[in-house]
Design a protein around this motif. Structure first.
Motif, PDB file in Angstrom:
ATOM      1  N   LYS A 268       0.967  -1.188   0.142  1.00 30.08           N
ATOM      2  CA  LYS A 268      -0.218   0.165   0.039  1.00 30.08           C
ATOM      3  C   LYS A 268       0.901   1.228  -0.100  1.00 30.08           C
ATOM      4  CE  LYS A 268      -4.118   1.915   2.407  1.00 30.08           C
ATOM      5  NZ  LYS A 268      -4.808   2.096   3.500  1.00 30.08           N
ATOM      6  N   LYS A 269       1.939   1.264   0.685  1.00 24.36           N
ATOM      7  CA  LYS A 269       2.939   2.294   0.932  1.00 24.36           C
ATOM      8  C   LYS A 269       3.546   2.701  -0.613  1.00 24.36           C
ATOM      9  CE  LYS A 269       6.596   4.298   3.510  1.00 24.36           C
ATOM     10  NZ  LYS A 269       7.513   4.200   4.670  1.00 24.36           N
ATOM     11  N   LEU A 270       3.697   1.560  -1.275  1.00 24.78           N
ATOM     12  CA  LEU A 270       4.327   1.727  -2.832  1.00 24.78           C
ATOM     13  C   LEU A 270       3.355   2.170  -3.610  1.00 24.78           C
ATOM     14  CD1 LEU A 270       6.687   1.104  -4.926  1.00 24.78           C
ATOM     15  CD2 LEU A 270       5.354  -1.163  -5.156  1.00 24.78           C
ATOM     16  N   GLN A 271       2.043   1.613  -3.386  1.00 24.22           N
ATOM     17  CA  GLN A 271       0.868   2.425  -4.184  1.00 24.22           C
ATOM     18  C   GLN A 271       0.687   3.687  -3.982  1.00 24.22           C
ATOM     19  OE1 GLN A 271      -1.790  -0.552  -3.417  1.00 24.22           O
ATOM     20  NE2 GLN A 271      -1.388  -1.857  -5.270  1.00 24.22           N
ATOM     21  N   SER A 272       1.131   4.376  -2.836  1.00 28.08           N
ATOM     22  CA  SER A 272       0.553   5.569  -2.312  1.00 28.08           C
ATOM     23  C   SER A 272       1.544   6.618  -2.443  1.00 28.08           C
ATOM     24  CB  SER A 272       0.180   5.638  -0.747  1.00 28.08           C
ATOM     25  OG  SER A 272       1.316   5.382   0.010  1.00 28.08           O
ATOM     26  N   LEU A 273       2.867   6.198  -2.779  1.00 22.70           N
ATOM     27  CA  LEU A 273       3.923   7.071  -3.179  1.00 22.70           C
ATOM     28  C   LEU A 273       3.572   7.976  -4.474  1.00 22.70           C
ATOM     29  CD1 LEU A 273       7.142   4.897  -3.418  1.00 22.70           C
ATOM     30  CD2 LEU A 273       6.526   6.430  -1.681  1.00 22.70           C
ATOM     31  N   SER A 274       3.971   9.163  -4.382  1.00 22.13           N
ATOM     32  CA  SER A 274       3.847  10.357  -5.196  1.00 22.13           C
ATOM     33  C   SER A 274       4.166   9.770  -6.685  1.00 22.13           C
ATOM     34  CB  SER A 274       3.934  11.746  -5.054  1.00 22.13           C
ATOM     35  OG  SER A 274       5.496  11.631  -4.981  1.00 22.13           O
ATOM     36  N   ASN A 275       3.939  10.213  -7.828  1.00 26.04           N
ATOM     37  CA  ASN A 275       4.514   9.809  -9.098  1.00 26.04           C
ATOM     38  C   ASN A 275       6.114  10.255  -9.038  1.00 26.04           C
ATOM     39  OD1 ASN A 275       2.231   8.933 -10.196  1.00 26.04           O
ATOM     40  ND2 ASN A 275       1.752  10.429 -11.013  1.00 26.04           N
ATOM     41  N   HIS A 276       6.239  11.356  -8.535  1.00 31.75           N
ATOM     42  CA  HIS A 276       7.606  11.627  -8.468  1.00 31.75           C
ATOM     43  C   HIS A 276       8.568  10.732  -7.743  1.00 31.75           C
ATOM     44  CE1 HIS A 276      11.388  14.236  -8.475  1.00 31.75           C
ATOM     45  NE2 HIS A 276      11.318  13.927  -6.938  1.00 31.75           N
ATOM     46  N   LEU A 277       7.996  10.318  -6.652  1.00 30.66           N
ATOM     47  CA  LEU A 277       8.944   9.458  -5.722  1.00 30.66           C
ATOM     48  C   LEU A 277       8.812   7.927  -6.204  1.00 30.66           C
ATOM     49  CD1 LEU A 277       8.079  10.455  -2.231  1.00 30.66           C
ATOM     50  CD2 LEU A 277      10.077  11.017  -3.267  1.00 30.66           C
ATOM     51  N   PHE A 278       7.812   7.755  -6.835  1.00 27.80           N
ATOM     52  CA  PHE A 278       7.700   6.173  -7.373  1.00 27.80           C
ATOM     53  C   PHE A 278       8.814   6.186  -8.626  1.00 27.80           C
ATOM     54  CE2 PHE A 278       5.855   3.457 -10.868  1.00 27.80           C
ATOM     55  CZ  PHE A 278       5.910   2.460  -9.911  1.00 27.80           C
ATOM     56  N   GLU A 279       8.804   7.428  -9.266  1.00 27.54           N
ATOM     57  CA  GLU A 279       9.700   7.224 -10.506  1.00 27.54           C
ATOM     58  C   GLU A 279      11.140   7.298 -10.078  1.00 27.54           C
ATOM     59  OE1 GLU A 279       8.949  10.812 -12.720  1.00 27.54           O
ATOM     60  OE2 GLU A 279       7.039  10.136 -13.507  1.00 27.54           O
ATOM     61  N   GLU A 280      11.542   7.908  -9.144  1.00 30.30           N
ATOM     62  CA  GLU A 280      12.808   7.548  -8.268  1.00 30.30           C
ATOM     63  C   GLU A 280      12.970   6.605  -8.040  1.00 30.30           C
ATOM     64  OE1 GLU A 280      13.511  10.480  -5.283  1.00 30.30           O
ATOM     65  OE2 GLU A 280      13.644  12.288  -6.581  1.00 30.30           O
ATOM     66  N   ARG A 356      -0.432   2.974 -12.712  1.00 27.00           N
ATOM     67  CA  ARG A 356      -0.492   4.346 -12.852  1.00 27.00           C
ATOM     68  C   ARG A 356      -0.492   4.908 -14.525  1.00 27.00           C
ATOM     69  NH1 ARG A 356       2.544   6.578  -8.112  1.00 27.00           N
ATOM     70  NH2 ARG A 356       2.825   5.301  -6.687  1.00 27.00           N
ATOM     71  N   GLN A 357       0.186   4.324 -15.219  1.00 23.49           N
ATOM     72  CA  GLN A 357      -0.101   4.758 -16.673  1.00 23.49           C
ATOM     73  C   GLN A 357      -1.236   4.490 -17.251  1.00 23.49           C
ATOM     74  OE1 GLN A 357       3.142   4.613 -19.212  1.00 23.49           O
ATOM     75  NE2 GLN A 357       2.095   4.450 -21.150  1.00 23.49           N
ATOM     76  N   GLN A 358      -2.126   3.581 -16.762  1.00 20.08           N
ATOM     77  CA  GLN A 358      -3.428   3.336 -17.334  1.00 20.08           C
ATOM     78  C   GLN A 358      -4.444   3.887 -16.395  1.00 20.08           C
ATOM     79  OE1 GLN A 358      -3.548  -0.684 -17.843  1.00 20.08           O
ATOM     80  NE2 GLN A 358      -2.134  -0.793 -19.792  1.00 20.08           N
ATOM     81  N   GLY A 359      -4.082   4.689 -15.232  1.00 20.15           N
ATOM     82  CA  GLY A 359      -4.982   5.254 -14.487  1.00 20.15           C
ATOM     83  C   GLY A 359      -6.014   4.193 -13.949  1.00 20.15           C
ATOM     84  N   SER A 360      -5.687   2.957 -13.641  1.00 16.55           N
ATOM     85  CA  SER A 360      -6.499   2.010 -12.929  1.00 16.55           C
ATOM     86  C   SER A 360      -6.516   2.440 -11.443  1.00 16.55           C
ATOM     87  CB  SER A 360      -5.765   0.439 -13.323  1.00 16.55           C
ATOM     88  OG  SER A 360      -5.813   0.498 -14.628  1.00 16.55           O
ATOM     89  N   PRO A 361      -7.549   1.997 -10.975  1.00 18.85           N
ATOM     90  CA  PRO A 361      -7.617   2.062  -9.279  1.00 18.85           C
ATOM     91  C   PRO A 361      -7.154   0.941  -8.637  1.00 18.85           C
ATOM     92  CG  PRO A 361      -9.819   1.141 -10.422  1.00 18.85           C
ATOM     93  CD  PRO A 361      -8.927   1.436 -11.493  1.00 18.85           C
TER      94      PRO A 361
END
Length: 646
Positions: A268-280, A356-361
């Motif tokens: 859940k923590k991985l999924q809740s990262l902001s896009n910026h932090l996830f990209e990093e 994230r790319q496909q905007g899936s829930p």
């Protein structure tokens, strides 16, 4: 002879003959010794690839060859070409120089400090200088003059510069002009193929409009390079971008499901990262994949008599000064992940990147469980992942990643606990992570040292164990018929035979084939018995390593079978359910690694189902398994010795 390995080519750093590596972002070819220094600098300084043993996109290799052949090295050694540099005592390295300190100091000065690059006249406003350079780059990429663009990039031009008057980036210009090698160079320096210009068009759009179909397809590949490489690392396959498939999510055929709250919280923590932090995080994992793969190629191509030296060790990602200390520490922790843990993290990143790319829930835990069960069911029934798209979309695991220390610790324990069930670990466990077991140089060095030094350590332990046995021996001992003056080797052989006759049945079905009630085991076996079995394991691992070094791939299976027998015999010395967590953990690592070793070695058999066998990757996986076995065996010796001495 390959065009790229002509005898006239020399190392850009020391002028040694026949360079076999390339520094992609520097446009140079380098020799093995200089490459060992480049690898320690980090990808932000030098991105190295082997010319023969690393997969290359054709146009990327063509780009590097063009730069090399057109004197790109003079960009990095500009001031050394001045006769005055000889007077000042400055010179480049030569082939006879030692790697440390001579070659290493020169290479660091050349690429890290940019000590020899031509300097522009000083100006008060550096931003104006960078803007001017970027504008020059913007206009230069419409031509085929790669070295001019590399020089501009080396001076500070920005690959993603958005021209305020033109309303586009250099990559838009290169794509419109059909300059595929310029596009490759810009992408190496960070240009984004998905960037829109003032009209909302991407470089891919311009390439297609201009009829540059090869360039358009390559730009799409570059756009998905990160996720493509992560997927290829695990399962040896890439998505079919031409047909609109942009993601492959490999599956972990793991018979145990971690549904703990810690695992759920980590995911859940991985999924809740902001896009910026996830990209990093994704970029950091990409760099770790590159480190592991480069180490593996290094291992497969080096002279093993000189392999174990300090120059070859790249134990974790080098520090990037542009990143925070926290991020650098997190990057270095990635090297601690074993193959199973790292594969799990990669799969979770791939799954979330697609979401994230496909905007899936976010999918619910119940959905995840159903998808995991579906995946395992498909793989056990022999259903290919190629049959339908949903198999790729499955969330592979609820296992933990290294997103926080507590969850990471729980995951590592889970990973070891799940690796050994009451039956053998299935061959399918790593079927979809074929390339995950990659050997890093640090691990290889440790393994070689273990195999070189363990015998001495074991002999010392044998003597200690023998003295302890003599001190503690009584007429009622199980071994009272063993003469006290028998040397340790004979003593060990006698006990080994007796232990085997009562506990180990030798049917090859695994350590759990032993019936506990037939020979009640103490909490800990004798130190001497454990040492003897470890010696057997070590000897067989040494034989396997020699086979790998000499490319005797047909020896893999018999070696793995001997290691498997030695491992199961050693495991049989211990109670089926040891009270000690440390013993339980080490036993699980030992036996699961032995099963995986056999599984990997079987891939060398002709007619193996699935994609064509890449023997180099199999060798990397085999060495990783051997390392895990040696580490676990040594842990068991240490634990047993300590317990029996207490």
């Amino acid at each position: 002879m390959s065009k790229r390995l002509r005898s006239s080519e020399v190392c850009a750093d020391c002028s040694g003959p026949d360079p076999s590596w390339a520094s992609v972002n520097r446009g140079t070819f380098i020799c093995d010794e200089c490459c060992s220094v480049h690898r320690s600098l980090g990808r932000h300084i030098s991105q190295v690839r082997h010319l023969k043993h690393t997969p290359w996109p054709p146009t990327l290799l063509q780009m590097v060859e063009t730069l090399y052949n057109n004197g790109a090295n003079s960009i990095w050694e500009h001031s050394l070409l001045d006769p005055a540099s000889l007077i000042s005592g400055r010179r480049k390295a030569n082939p006879q120089d030692k790697v440390h300190p001579n070659k290493a100091e020169f290479i660091r000065a050349k690429y890290q400090m940019l000590a020899f690059v031509h300097r522009l006249p000083c100006r008060d406003d550096d931003s104006v200088t960078a803007k001017d350079l970027s504008k020059q780059l913007h206009s230069s990429v419409r031509t085929g003059n790669l070295e001019t663009c590399l020089r501009l990039l080396s001076l500070g031009a920005q690959a993603n510069f958005f021209h305020p008057e033109k309303g586009n980036t250099p990559l838009h210009v290169a794509s419109k002009a059909g300059q595929i090698l310029q596009a490759e160079l810009l992408a190496v320096y960070g240009a984004d193929p998905g960037t829109q210009d003032a009209s909302g068009k991407t470089p891919v759009d311009y390439a297609r409009q201009g009829g540059h179909h090869e360039l358009a397809e390559r730009l799409v590949e570059i756009q998905y390079e990160l996720t493509d490489r992560l997927a290829f690392y695990l399962c040896g396959r890439k998505p079919d971008h031409k047909n609109g498939q942009h993601f492959i999510i490999p599956q972990m055929a793991d018979s145990s499901l971690d549904l703990s709250e810690l695992a759920k919280a980590a995911k859940k923590k991985l999924q809740s990262l902001s896009n910026h932090l996830f990209e990093e995080l994704a970029m950091d994992v990409y760099d770790e994949v590159d480190r592991r793969e480069t180490d593996a190629v290094w291992l497969a191509t080096q002279n093993h008599s000189t392999l174990v030296t300090e120059t070859t060790v790249v134990p974790f990602l080098p520090v990037n000064p542009e990143y925070s200390s926290t991020r650098n520490q997190g990057r270095q922790k990635l090297a601690r992940f074993n193959a199973h843990e790292f594969a799990t993290l990669v799969i979770d990143i791939l799954s979330d990147a697609k979401r994230r790319q496909q905007g899936s829930p976010l999918s619910s835990s119940k959905d995840n469980v159903e998808l995991i069960l579906k995946t395992i069911s498909n793989q056990h029934s022999g259903e290919s992942q190629d049959n339908d798209q949903p198999d790729y979309d499955s969330v592979a695991s609820d296992e933990d990643t290294d997103l926080d220390a507590t969850a990471s610790k729980a995951h590592r324990q889970k990973s070891l606990d799940s690796d050994l069930s009451d039956g053998p670990v299935t061959v399918q466990e790593f079927m979809e992570v074929k390339n995950a077991l990659v050997a890093s140089e640090a691990k290889i060095q440790q393994l070689m040292k273990v195999n070189n030094n363990l015998s001495d350590e074991l002999r010392i332990m044998q003597k200690k164990a023998s003295r302890l046995e003599k001190q503690n021996s009584t007429p009622e001992s199980d071994y009272d018929n063993t003469p006290n003056d028998r040397d340790p080797d004979d003593l060990g052989s006698s006990r080994k035979g007796r232990q085997r006759s009562t506990v180990w049945q030798g049917d090859g079905s695994g350590p759990d084939a032993a019936e506990p009630h037939t020979a009640p085991s103490p909490v800990f076996p004798s130190t001497e018995d454990v040492i003897r079995k470890t010696e057997q394991i070590t000897k067989n691992i040494q034989e396997l390593l020699r086979a790998a070094q000499e490319n005797k791939h047909d020896s893999y299976i018999p070696c793995s079978e001997r290691i498997h027998v030695a491992v199961t015999e050693m495991a049989a010395l211990f109670p089926k359910k040891p009270r000690s967590d440390m013993v339980r953990t080490s036993l699980r690592l030992l036996t699961s690694s032995a099963y995986r070793l056999q599984s990997e070695c079987k891939k060398t058999l002709p007619g193996d189902p699935g994609p064509p066998t890449d023997i180099q990757l199999v060798t990397q996986q085999v060495i990783q398994c051997a390392y895990d076995i040696a580490k676990a065996a040594k842990q068991l010796v240490t634990i047993t010795t300590k317990e029996n001495n207490n």
